[in-house]
Write a protein that holds these residues in place. Structure first.
Motif, PDB file in Angstrom:
ATOM      1  N   GLY A  26      -3.170   7.878 -14.622  1.00 16.76           N
ATOM      2  CA  GLY A  26      -2.069   7.798 -13.793  1.00 16.76           C
ATOM      3  C   GLY A  26      -2.402   8.021 -12.471  1.00 16.76           C
ATOM      4  N   HIS A  27      -3.305   8.955 -12.226  1.00 15.94           N
ATOM      5  CA  HIS A  27      -3.727   9.215 -10.804  1.00 15.94           C
ATOM      6  C   HIS A  27      -4.726   7.971 -10.090  1.00 15.94           C
ATOM      7  N   GLU A  28      -5.434   7.322 -11.054  1.00 19.77           N
ATOM      8  CA  GLU A  28      -6.064   6.313 -10.835  1.00 19.77           C
ATOM      9  C   GLU A  28      -5.202   5.194 -10.427  1.00 19.77           C
ATOM     10  N   ILE A  29      -4.043   5.119 -11.119  1.00 13.45           N
ATOM     11  CA  ILE A  29      -3.199   3.924 -10.739  1.00 13.45           C
ATOM     12  C   ILE A  29      -2.656   4.293  -9.385  1.00 13.45           C
ATOM     13  N   HIS A  30      -2.200   5.727  -9.104  1.00 11.17           N
ATOM     14  CA  HIS A  30      -1.704   5.771  -7.854  1.00 11.17           C
ATOM     15  C   HIS A  30      -2.660   5.649  -6.662  1.00 11.17           C
ATOM     16  N   VAL A  31      -3.663   5.871  -6.934  1.00 13.25           N
ATOM     17  CA  VAL A  31      -4.819   5.779  -5.822  1.00 13.25           C
ATOM     18  C   VAL A  31      -5.067   4.228  -5.465  1.00 13.25           C
ATOM     19  N   ALA A  32      -4.993   3.204  -6.784  1.00  9.67           N
ATOM     20  CA  ALA A  32      -5.500   1.874  -6.522  1.00  9.67           C
ATOM     21  C   ALA A  32      -4.222   1.056  -6.420  1.00  9.67           C
ATOM     22  N   ALA A  33      -2.853   1.748  -6.249  1.00 14.07           N
ATOM     23  CA  ALA A  33      -1.863   0.888  -6.164  1.00 14.07           C
ATOM     24  C   ALA A  33      -1.980  -0.210  -4.775  1.00 14.07           C
ATOM     25  N   PRO A  34      -1.397  -1.123  -4.769  1.00 11.06           N
ATOM     26  CA  PRO A  34      -1.367  -1.946  -3.487  1.00 11.06           C
ATOM     27  C   PRO A  34      -0.704  -1.316  -2.492  1.00 11.06           C
ATOM     28  N   PRO A  35      -1.344  -1.383  -1.261  1.00 12.25           N
ATOM     29  CA  PRO A  35      -0.606  -0.789  -0.182  1.00 12.25           C
ATOM     30  C   PRO A  35       0.584  -1.384   0.134  1.00 12.25           C
ATOM     31  N   ILE A  36       1.767  -0.743   0.675  1.00 12.34           N
ATOM     32  CA  ILE A  36       2.931  -1.356   1.472  1.00 12.34           C
ATOM     33  C   ILE A  36       2.836  -1.092   2.735  1.00 12.34           C
ATOM     34  N   PRO A  37       2.704  -2.316   3.572  1.00 14.87           N
ATOM     35  CA  PRO A  37       2.416  -2.311   5.038  1.00 14.87           C
ATOM     36  C   PRO A  37       3.670  -1.655   5.674  1.00 14.87           C
ATOM     37  N   GLN A  38       3.089  -0.968   7.003  1.00 12.25           N
ATOM     38  CA  GLN A  38       4.010  -0.436   8.021  1.00 12.25           C
ATOM     39  C   GLN A  38       4.836  -1.849   8.646  1.00 12.25           C
ATOM     40  N   ARG A 204      -8.546  -7.445  -3.909  1.00 15.33           N
ATOM     41  CA  ARG A 204      -8.835  -5.781  -3.448  1.00 15.33           C
ATOM     42  C   ARG A 204      -9.975  -5.869  -2.516  1.00 15.33           C
ATOM     43  N   PRO A 205      -9.961  -4.953  -1.471  1.00 13.89           N
ATOM     44  CA  PRO A 205     -11.066  -4.783  -0.658  1.00 13.89           C
ATOM     45  C   PRO A 205     -12.412  -4.749  -1.263  1.00 13.89           C
ATOM     46  N   GLY A 206     -13.219  -5.622  -0.730  1.00 14.06           N
ATOM     47  CA  GLY A 206     -14.726  -5.538  -1.518  1.00 14.06           C
ATOM     48  C   GLY A 206     -14.761  -6.279  -2.766  1.00 14.06           C
ATOM     49  N   ASP A 207     -13.728  -6.768  -3.281  1.00 10.04           N
ATOM     50  CA  ASP A 207     -13.458  -7.619  -4.717  1.00 10.04           C
ATOM     51  C   ASP A 207     -13.255  -8.816  -4.845  1.00 10.04           C
ATOM     52  N   THR A 208     -13.362  -9.778  -5.776  1.00  9.47           N
ATOM     53  CA  THR A 208     -12.967 -10.987  -5.789  1.00  9.47           C
ATOM     54  C   THR A 208     -11.416 -11.314  -6.667  1.00  9.47           C
ATOM     55  N   LYS A 209     -10.970 -10.157  -7.016  1.00 13.22           N
ATOM     56  CA  LYS A 209      -9.702 -10.240  -7.739  1.00 13.22           C
ATOM     57  C   LYS A 209      -8.812  -9.360  -7.047  1.00 13.22           C
ATOM     58  N   SER A 210      -7.489 -10.077  -7.444  1.00 11.17           N
ATOM     59  CA  SER A 210      -6.228  -9.467  -6.691  1.00 11.17           C
ATOM     60  C   SER A 210      -5.993  -8.224  -7.251  1.00 11.17           C
ATOM     61  N   TYR A 211      -4.926  -7.513  -6.557  1.00 17.31           N
ATOM     62  CA  TYR A 211      -4.226  -6.207  -6.878  1.00 17.31           C
ATOM     63  C   TYR A 211      -3.776  -6.316  -8.422  1.00 17.31           C
ATOM     64  N   THR A 212      -3.280  -7.541  -8.754  1.00 14.42           N
ATOM     65  CA  THR A 212      -2.816  -7.494 -10.080  1.00 14.42           C
ATOM     66  C   THR A 212      -3.804  -8.224 -11.088  1.00 14.42           C
ATOM     67  N   GLY A 541      -0.486  -4.000 -10.595  1.00 16.77           N
ATOM     68  CA  GLY A 541      -1.332  -3.283  -9.717  1.00 16.77           C
ATOM     69  C   GLY A 541      -2.131  -2.072  -9.972  1.00 16.77           C
ATOM     70  N   THR A 542      -2.835  -2.221 -11.139  1.00 22.64           N
ATOM     71  CA  THR A 542      -3.517  -1.172 -11.952  1.00 22.64           C
ATOM     72  C   THR A 542      -5.146  -1.307 -11.810  1.00 22.64           C
ATOM     73  N   PRO A 543      -5.851  -0.376 -11.890  1.00 24.11           N
ATOM     74  CA  PRO A 543      -7.451  -0.766 -11.714  1.00 24.11           C
ATOM     75  C   PRO A 543      -7.781  -1.397 -13.203  1.00 24.11           C
ATOM     76  N   THR A 544      -9.007  -1.915 -13.252  1.00 23.06           N
ATOM     77  CA  THR A 544      -9.602  -2.365 -14.553  1.00 23.06           C
ATOM     78  C   THR A 544      -9.670  -1.382 -15.625  1.00 23.06           C
ATOM     79  N   GLY A 545      -9.675  -0.143 -15.440  1.00 24.03           N
ATOM     80  CA  GLY A 545      -9.836   0.959 -16.581  1.00 24.03           C
ATOM     81  C   GLY A 545      -8.502   0.777 -17.246  1.00 24.03           C
ATOM     82  N   VAL A 546      -7.163   0.325 -16.729  1.00 26.41           N
ATOM     83  CA  VAL A 546      -6.279   0.256 -17.482  1.00 26.41           C
ATOM     84  C   VAL A 546      -6.278  -0.712 -18.499  1.00 26.41           C
TER      85      VAL A 546
END
Length: 759
Positions: A26-38, A204-212, A541-546
């Protein structure tokens, strides 16, 4: 160490480790969630959207039904599009057309293949690039892309208004006319749709796959399955095979006959005298039947909207009961009537097991019933005002429609329901206390019942863990705690313990064997069940660990079902043990049906969609309600009916127990459910999967595809199953009515004697 103690220790370790991992992820999902722009800005500096637009837009989407009107990231309903996939494809084709017009003065589709391929490569480079600046919170898009974003937004603003140009499309999507009267709200909602699509395609930053993880499937923008999706699909199959082999070996090595050495010659439950609080549960079962009937009626209306979007056989029903509202109430009632049956069973069986009627227990049962009615009526009324856009967004969160499937209740009503569950836990616990303290053979089973009651009461609190503006990824995380762990998890442990206790008290199983069986089943189920929650979160919007954890442990959820045939046979044997058991024949057969639908609905149709590669193409298609209907009603609904009938057997001992009505109900419900699944949901879902693989998820959910004559025919093919199913509901309702308002058993017997004498 005795086997029971060893199983308790194993269960405790599994729960501690599983919930530890669940919390950590749950903490990892929170950290890796797609950003919501200002803010979202064009290269020229024009502001397209602000953070306030994103927050308000999501609340607007929730207020009109949220998940109940189309879907986002694959979660929701199936008549309107998935807004993430629909926006993404519209933006992609809009860019291609604008580029083709600017360069060649022709539409993209009119170009030859080499020129198309060049533009497609440019599109993928443009649309997948992550131009979000975390330092400033600004997402910058090219000017030509900004122009297309405005066009797509205008389309949605028109769609949710009463613009005559899009009336036909609204009808196809089952969206009511002028669903969002306020133009500012409509514009804000397009910000949320844009963001959900942006997260689905942007690397995702530094990756070749999307946030989802490249979901939804759309080769045009480069959204194809990742290597992790393939890898963990193979791993899940290996885990399944290994788990099945281990379970079969264990069962063969430890199998024993659960039947007692001597079955009682008379019904041990016949001497049970209902206490005042036990009798007070009667109205709960009346409510169960009423809610069940209304749920089925709303289901028929909701299904019909798929072919006649805003009307019901010509009547403009959407003006007062739009699709998103009927589906909301349909899905909520499915949980409410089943949960009411199980809650009433707990209130009935606790004094029956302990022989103890605590002070003011009947008053507590009556107060809880009143509170339940207030929550249901209040929540449904608030949702009507919300969907009809007659409630402000501030009030909507508290009293209206939260927009999250199965937990749509406003926060005030959620809190009320949680307080009710705490009252239920208190009532069941105080009634069970003497049985928990007594050193009897059934003490361990009673503790299992009590602990599952505690879990049911407490775990609904997960639905209170998000706020108005909690990130979508975290809302989905907590929502599935409720839907998967609360509904599918601890309620099943509760039901398993209740059934084992009933059979043990009836002398149909050895108490020691039943205790071991229940503990072992709980260990096996929760080993995969707790972390199996993650298979709902692959594309949110979760990391690969999920993906890794969900694939591995959701496969283990299927493992216990390989022995379901043995369980069904053992259960059926109980119905033929001695002549007096025949009076419980139909309640027991409902438990047999539970075993069957556990295998088909939870096992076959569940594993059909659980592996990552399968779900990549199937999420948000009718393969999901195929699994949902056959497992939610087939397993939990049948359990609720079976438990209700056991309680009614003790509450109405002198009433005429009409086996004929129960026979009609049992077979009509099962045949109707099978017909609905096999004639409509399964072929419809398979055709959608084919379209998703060949063209992309957006196409499988598009009006162009779902309103083809064949697809509409498959919707109509639900009618035979629905009619048969409705007969089963009516037969069950009439059976319950006759228990109190029909002839008593003595009258029936006198009639039989007179007929026999006349012959």
């Amino acid at each position: 160490m005795n086997p029971t103690k060893r199983l308790w220790i194993t269960l405790a370790v599994i729960l501690a480790v599983s919930f530890g991992v669940l919390g950590w992820m749950g903490h990892e999902i929170h950290v890796a969630a797609p950003p919501i722009p200002q803010s979202v800005q064009s290269q020229s500096g024009d502001v397209l959207y602000t953070r306030a637009d994103f927050d308000t837009g999501r609340e607007v989407w929730q207020s009109i039904g949220g998940h109940q009107l189309g879907s986002v990231w694959g979660h929701g309903s199936y008549v309107a599009p998935d807004w993430s996939a629909d926006w993404l494809h519209r933006e992609a084709t809009g860019l291609l057309d604008d580029w083709a017009q600017a360069r060649y003065h022709r539409d993209f589709t009119q170009l030859d293949r080499p020129h198309q391929a060049a533009f497609e490569a440019r599109l993928r480079e443009e649309i997948r690039a992550n131009t979000y600046d975390p330092a400033t919170g600004v997402l910058t898009v090219a000017d030509d892309r900004a122009a297309v974003i405005r066009k797509v937004a205008q389309h949605y603003e028109q769609l949710f208004s009463d613009d005559p140009a899009l009336h036909a499309l609204r009808d196809d999507y089952a969206i009511a006319e002028n669903a969002i009267p306020d133009p500012q709200r409509r514009h804000a909602m397009t910000a949320f749709f844009f963001w959900s699509a942006w997260a689905a395609v942007t690397n995702r930053p530094g990756d070749t796959k999307s946030y989802t993880s490249n979901w939804p499937s759309d080769a045009l923008v480069g959204n194809t399955p990742t290597s992790s999706t393939f890898l963990w699909t193979v791993a899940s199959i290996i885990f399944l095979l290994a788990g099945v082999g281990a379970l079969v070996w264990y069962h063969a090595a430890n199998s024993h006959d659960e039947s007692p050495e001597r079955t009682p010659q008379t019904d041990p439950l016949a001497v049970l005298k209902a206490t005042p609080s036990m009798r007070a549960t009667i109205k709960y079962f009346w409510l169960v039947v009423a809610l069940f009937g209304v749920q089925v009626l709303l289901g028929a209306i909701t299904a019909h909207y798929a072919v006649e979007g805003q009307a019901f056989y010509g009547f403009q029903l959407a003006d007062i009961l739009p699709y998103s509202l009927t589906r909301t109430w349909h899905t909520q009632l499915s949980v409410l009537w089943i949960a009411t049956a199980w809650l009433a069973t707990g209130l009935y069986i606790a004094p029956a097991l302990s022989g103890h009627e605590p002070r003011f227990q009947r008053l507590g049962v009556n107060v809880l019933f009143g509170a339940l009615l207030v929550v249901v009526v209040g929540a449904f009324t608030g949702q009507w005002f919300a969907v009809m856009q007659r409630m402000g967004l501030n009030l909507n969160f508290w009293f209206g429609h939260q927009g999250w499937e199965y937990v749509d209740l406003g926060r005030f009503w959620q809190i009320g329901l949680f307080i009710g569950l705490m009252l239920w836990l208190t009532l069941v616990g105080r009634a069970l206390m003497p049985a928990l303290k007594a050193r009897s053979e059934t003490r361990t089973l009673t503790w299992m019942l009590f602990l599952s009651t505690v879990a049911i009461g407490l775990f609904y609190a997960a639905g209170l863990m998000w706020g108005r503006h909690t990130h979508l990824a975290m809302v989905e995380y907590w929502r599935w705690w409720v839907v998967h762990l609360w509904v599918e998890g601890f309620f099943e442990v509760f039901a398993t313990a209740v059934i084992a206790l009933l059979f043990a008290r009836m002398g149909l199983v050895r108490t020691g064997n039943a205790t071991t069986a229940v503990l072992f089943s709980t260990v096996i189920f929760l080993t995969g069940g707790v972390l199996g929650t993650f298979h709902h979160l692959y594309w949110t919007g979760t990391p690969t660990g999920v993906l890794a954890l969900g694939a591995s442990f959701s496969a283990l959820e299927v493992v216990p079902l390989v022995l379901i045939g043995f369980e069904a046979y053992q259960t059926y044997r109980h119905s033929t043990a001695t002549p007096w058991v025949a009076t419980y024949r139909w309640p027991i057969l409902f438990f047999v049906a539970v075993a069957f639908w556990n295998l088909v609905g939870a096992g076959l149709f569940g594993f059909l969609i659980n592996p990552p590669l399968s779900l990549y193409y199937m999420q948000g298609l009718n393969t999901t309600p195929l699994h949902g209907h056959t497992s939610l009603f087939g397993v939990y609904g049948m359990l609720g009916i079976g438990l209700m009938l056991f309680c009614l057997r003790g509450l109405a001992p002198r009433a005429a127990w009409n086996d004929g009505l129960l026979k009609v109900s049992f077979w009509a419900l099962n045949i109707g459910l099978a017909a609905m699944a096999l004639l409509s949901l399964l072929p419809y879902g398979v055709l959608q999967v084919k379209a998703s693989v060949e063209h992309g998820f957006w196409y499988a959910r598009s009006a162009e595809f779902v309103h083809q004559p064949l697809m509409e025919l498959l919707v109509w093919m639900r009618v035979p199953g629905d009619v048969i199913f409705s007969i089963g509901v009516l037969a069950l309702a009439w059976f319950v009515v006759r228990l109190w308002f029909g002839p008593t058993q003595r009258v029936v017997e006198d009639r039989r004697e007179r007929l026999a004498a006349a012959k």
